[in-house]
Design an enzyme around this catalytic site. Structure first.
Site, PDB file in Angstrom:
ATOM      1  N   SER A 164       0.017 -19.348   9.127  1.00  9.00           N
ATOM      2  CA  SER A 164       0.682 -19.125  10.424  1.00  9.00           C
ATOM      3  C   SER A 164       0.454 -20.337  11.314  1.00  9.00           C
ATOM      4  CB  SER A 164       0.082 -17.893  11.104  1.00  9.00           C
ATOM      5  OG  SER A 164       0.482 -17.838  12.457  1.00  9.00           O
TER       6      SER A 164
ATOM      7  N   TYR B 114      -7.329 -13.518  13.892  1.00 12.20           N
ATOM      8  CA  TYR B 114      -6.172 -13.857  13.038  1.00 12.20           C
ATOM      9  C   TYR B 114      -6.107 -15.375  12.871  1.00 12.20           C
ATOM     10  CZ  TYR B 114      -1.180 -13.995  11.695  1.00 12.20           C
ATOM     11  OH  TYR B 114       0.015 -14.207  11.051  1.00 12.20           O
TER      12      TYR B 114
ATOM     13  N   ASP C 291      -4.035  -2.239  -2.349  1.00 15.37           N
ATOM     14  CA  ASP C 291      -4.523  -2.660  -1.028  1.00 15.37           C
ATOM     15  C   ASP C 291      -5.345  -3.925  -1.274  1.00 15.37           C
ATOM     16  OD1 ASP C 291      -5.887  -3.113   1.320  1.00 15.37           O
ATOM     17  OD2 ASP C 291      -6.336  -0.993   1.685  1.00 15.37           O
TER      18      ASP C 291
ATOM     19  N   ARG D 278       0.808  -1.227   0.000  1.00 15.18           N
ATOM     20  CA  ARG D 278       0.000   0.000   0.000  1.00 15.18           C
ATOM     21  C   ARG D 278       0.837   1.271   0.000  1.00 15.18           C
ATOM     22  NH1 ARG D 278      -3.115  -1.476   5.275  1.00 15.18           N
ATOM     23  NH2 ARG D 278      -0.943  -2.005   5.678  1.00 15.18           N
TER      24      ARG D 278
ATOM     25  N   ALA E 258       0.536 -10.906   1.792  1.00 17.42           N
ATOM     26  CA  ALA E 258       0.087  -9.707   2.528  1.00 17.42           C
ATOM     27  C   ALA E 258      -0.911 -10.095   3.608  1.00 17.42           C
ATOM     28  CB  ALA E 258      -0.552  -8.708   1.562  1.00 17.42           C
TER      29      ALA E 258
END
Ligand code: NDP
Length: 266
Positions: free
Chosen positions: A159, A172, A76, A51, A105
């Site tokens: 993750s 998340y 974005d 961004r 991202a």
């Protein structure tokens, strides 16, 4: 049509990305930046986005100095129209073909579950998960036309939070758990198109995202990690690079943990 194997090519070709085209989101710093350099260093021509226009232009200038073939555009990924514009740019830059898509991202706001507002929920899910799904969809017609031996590749940067529980990152965790299952579903659906889809689940990696995490929390984390340290962006990037190579031609639908052993310890 079955996915092609790579029995007929040389060892050097199995370990090269020469002539390939790649899109990496969030390449201006951290893990994405390292992935851009690793892919370009092994022969890919790379397009990346983020961004912050000034930061991105500075990266582009440094890559040019290093002789790495990287183009950039501001995007974005949380905005649908910007994702569509990004893929149109990629389509034109690479003449309608793409060998590699890395969905990197993402953001990790720390907040107790009871404090999240509906708008914040929506924003995080759009940035981390919806953007990944939509960019895969948009890339599909380009990935089908890839020429890389062993199939084109999507690598989703997930993750360990998608698999083990931490306080303060509930949303998340949902976004990354969703990304893992999206990876498996698309791997199944798109194998006949010769598109491999894998995810990487890093543990703590030293980047801007983790720089401000409380030292006590980090120490606790290291005490539960057999290798007793956090990882470096390049340690994630080298696995992303491997997954995209013809050498990885029989790997699809996997979530690969790069975490110094964190997820295998108690
Ligand atoms: P950084 O914050 O260091 O870098 C994130 C990159 O993504 C930057 O280039 C940033 O640029 C870009 N970015 C963020 N939001 C957007 C957006 N909406 N649209 C476009 N670009 C965006 O993060 P990391 O390198 O640490 O993280 C990269 C990925 O790895 C993330 O998906 C993260 O969840 C995952 N991960 C990281 C771990 C870690 O310990 N660091 C552990 C596990 C997973 P800009 O802000 O200018 O847009």
């Amino acid at each position: 049509m079955a996915a092609d194997g790579v029995g007929g090519i040389s060892r050097a070709e199995r370990w090269s990305l020469a002539g390939t085209a790649a899109l990496v989101t969030g390449g201006s710093k951290g893990i994405g930046h390292a992935i851009v350099e690793e892919l370009a260093g092994f022969g890919a021509t790379v397009h990346t986005c983020s961004r912050n226009a000034a930061e991105l232009e500075e990266c582009r200038r440094r890559w040019e100095e290093k002789g790495l073939p990287v183009t950039v555009s501001v995007c974005d990924v949380s905005v649908r129209a910007e994702r569509e514009k990004l893929m149109e740019t990629v389509n034109q830059t690479f003449d309608g073909k793409l060998d590699i898509l890395v969905n990197n991202a993402g953001q990790m706001p720390l907040k107790a579950a009871v404090e999240w507002t509906a708008d914040e929920y929506s924003q995080l899910m759009t940035t981390n998960l919806e953007s990944c799904f939509h960019l895969c969809q948009l890339a599909h017609p380009l990935l089908i036309h890839a020429s890389i031996a062993g199939g084109s590749s999507i690598v989703n940067i997930s993750s360990i939070s998608g698999s083990i529980a931490y306080k303060g990152v509930a949303l998340y965790a949902i976004s990354k758990g969703g990304m893992n299952q999206l990876t498996r579903s698309l791997a199944t659906e798109w194998a006949p198109n010769n598109i491999r889809v894998n995810a990487i689940a890093p543990g703590f990696i030293t980047t801007d995202m983790t720089r401000n995490i409380d030292k006590n929390i980090l120490e606790q984390e290291y005490s539960k990690t057999p290798m007793r340290r956090s990882g470096e962006p390049v340690e994630v990037a080298s696995t992303a690079m491997f997954l995209c190579m013809p050498a990885a031609s029989f790997i699809t639908g996997q979530v690969i943990f790069i975490d110094g052993g964190r997820t295998i310890s108690g």
